[in-house]
Design an enzyme around this catalytic site. Sequence first.
Site, mmCIF file in Angstrom:
data_model
loop_
_atom_site.group_PDB
_atom_site.id
_atom_site.type_symbol
_atom_site.label_atom_id
_atom_site.label_comp_id
_atom_site.label_asym_id
_atom_site.label_seq_id
_atom_site.Cartn_x
_atom_site.Cartn_y
_atom_site.Cartn_z
ATOM 1 N N GLY A 39 0.814 -1.213 0.000
ATOM 2 C CA GLY A 39 0.000 0.000 0.000
ATOM 3 C C GLY A 39 0.842 1.254 0.000
ATOM 4 O O GLY A 39 0.363 2.341 -0.309
ATOM 5 N N CYS A 42 1.188 6.291 0.753
ATOM 6 C CA CYS A 42 -0.151 6.896 0.705
ATOM 7 C C CYS A 42 -1.116 6.182 1.628
ATOM 8 O O CYS A 42 -1.791 6.793 2.458
ATOM 9 C CB CYS A 42 -0.679 6.876 -0.725
ATOM 10 S SG CYS A 42 -2.368 7.495 -0.864
ATOM 11 N N LYS A 51 -6.471 11.630 6.303
ATOM 12 C CA LYS A 51 -7.888 11.987 6.186
ATOM 13 C C LYS A 51 -8.667 11.502 7.403
ATOM 14 O O LYS A 51 -9.647 12.133 7.815
ATOM 15 C CB LYS A 51 -8.497 11.406 4.899
ATOM 16 C CG LYS A 51 -7.800 11.836 3.622
ATOM 17 C CD LYS A 51 -7.501 13.331 3.596
ATOM 18 C CE LYS A 51 -6.477 13.701 2.538
ATOM 19 N NZ LYS A 51 -5.084 13.513 2.922
ATOM 20 N N GLY A 114 14.618 -3.919 -3.480
ATOM 21 C CA GLY A 114 15.030 -4.306 -4.828
ATOM 22 C C GLY A 114 16.097 -3.390 -5.391
ATOM 23 O O GLY A 114 15.998 -2.163 -5.287
ATOM 24 N N GLY A 179 5.971 25.701 5.039
ATOM 25 C CA GLY A 179 5.416 25.298 3.756
ATOM 26 C C GLY A 179 3.900 25.233 3.816
ATOM 27 O O GLY A 179 3.329 24.728 4.779
ATOM 28 N N ALA A 182 -0.208 21.284 0.021
ATOM 29 C CA ALA A 182 -1.282 20.443 0.544
ATOM 30 C C ALA A 182 -0.935 19.827 1.891
ATOM 31 O O ALA A 182 -1.729 19.871 2.837
ATOM 32 C CB ALA A 182 -1.627 19.357 -0.468
ATOM 33 N N ALA A 268 7.293 20.880 5.670
ATOM 34 C CA ALA A 268 6.520 20.431 4.504
ATOM 35 C C ALA A 268 6.953 21.234 3.291
ATOM 36 O O ALA A 268 6.185 22.025 2.729
ATOM 37 C CB ALA A 268 5.029 20.592 4.774
ATOM 38 N N GLY A 270 8.306 19.979 0.394
ATOM 39 C CA GLY A 270 8.416 19.214 -0.842
ATOM 40 C C GLY A 270 8.900 17.797 -0.606
ATOM 41 O O GLY A 270 9.031 17.349 0.533
ATOM 42 N N HIS A 448 -31.482 19.337 -6.384
ATOM 43 C CA HIS A 448 -31.730 20.339 -5.351
ATOM 44 C C HIS A 448 -32.354 19.671 -4.127
ATOM 45 O O HIS A 448 -33.212 18.807 -4.267
ATOM 46 C CB HIS A 448 -32.697 21.402 -5.884
ATOM 47 C CG HIS A 448 -33.105 22.411 -4.851
ATOM 48 N ND1 HIS A 448 -32.301 23.471 -4.489
ATOM 49 C CD2 HIS A 448 -34.238 22.513 -4.092
ATOM 50 C CE1 HIS A 448 -32.927 24.179 -3.555
ATOM 51 N NE2 HIS A 448 -34.104 23.617 -3.290
#
Length: 469
Positions: A39, A42, A51, A114, A179, A182, A268, A270, A448
């Site tokens: 995984g 991320c 999140k 690897g 920074g 995001a 943060a 980069g 709506h």
Amino acid sequence: MAENYDVIVLGSGPGGYVAAIRAAQLGLKTAIVERELLGGICLNWGCIPTKALLRSAEIFHYMQQAKDYGLVAKGIEADLEAVVKRSRGVAKQLNQGVTHLMKKNKIAVHMGTGTFKNATTLEVKGEKGSETISAKHIIVATGARARDLPFAPADGKRVWTYRHAMTPGEMPGKLLVIGSGAIGVEFASFYNDMGADVTMVEMLDRIVPVEDADVSAFLHKQLTKQGMTIKTGAALEELKVSDKGVSAKIKGKDGKVESAEYSHVIVAIGIQPNTENIGLEKLVEMDRGFIQIDPYGRTKSKGLWAIGDCVPGPWLAHKASHEGVTAAEAIAKELGNKDVHPHPLDRNNIPGCTYCHPQIASVGMTEAKAKEAGYTVKVGNFPFIGNGKAIALGEPEGFVKTVFDAKTGELLGAHMIGAEVTEMIQGYTVGKTLETTEAELMNTIFPHPTISEAMHESVLGAYGRALHI
């Protein structure tokens, strides 16, 4: 004797494991090599667990605002340890999900580091010792890591990267975030909502500088309103770390240097691609460590491909996954599959989402970039205060901005800030992929009451036809 495959994927992040699954779906004998956790960053340390943290902070924020909704909530407290525990549980669940997907698709998993012996052969060193595996094609999906400050590398105690910030040993009292991309703005938002005194420093003249200027200005205003201190056009001159905290010297846009004390710092600034010391130097072309590829992921060496955060940006999980599918299909085509038709990546159609409070989402060109590219534009901007659902939710702060080519009506870009905009941006992304014009968007019926009606109104507004403003 070396194990032979059709495809080996080096790295199992959202680019790597998706590439492996798609290759297996196409009937190719596939393996994946992972040195840490299936995984990748991320799923285990990035997009998903952050999140989960931000969701906890969001609920905490709403609980503190209970009175605004006619509710009474007393004795509200944040348990940082429990919040982090929930986040790690979410990551663990998804890690197990990827393990299941590997088994389901009969993908061989080699746990270890690897290293390339040549363009189609890897030596994998892991718990089981050393083994050699080879393939007709290898996809490099090694990702990236946080970039350190050269004069104050992260120590996990006082100076944090995003990874440390996700599993803090203690709640910061006074936090400095270096920074405002995001990652920086998301953690600044999280810790601000959780009760820390947050200062954010950005070297450029506005925060979230890749976003539309109107979005940057609105976010700056909202975060300041929430109690955050923001310094733009500012540079970190010095950082001294002690057992008790961090002393920082920050040079402002006026040239004055101010000193301040903080309990912790999040860096943060980069990312650094994970492309060194694995035998790639003579096999690929690199620019600042990022592997150079064609639109399908090919490198200069036959049979060697690259995707995700180790290639040029934007460095987003969904972009990596898309590149993984493209590369797997291009490989299958080279190996004789006539039923696949890979499409090159269109970087103009990659949406970006930032999960601060309020959320940000965008796709395509900003207004400034469109004008720089020579377009005459029509721009629509509709505020959430004119949207019934946003008002009912108690979320009237935000807007939707759309940018069109005045000559053809082509949708050039869309930019949003406010509640749930990360869920809405896909409407415009689909529209751009279908090469829509304002006519199709105007004639689309939006349900709506929804916040998405602001998208429709923004389009109408670009042509002087907005109904609720």
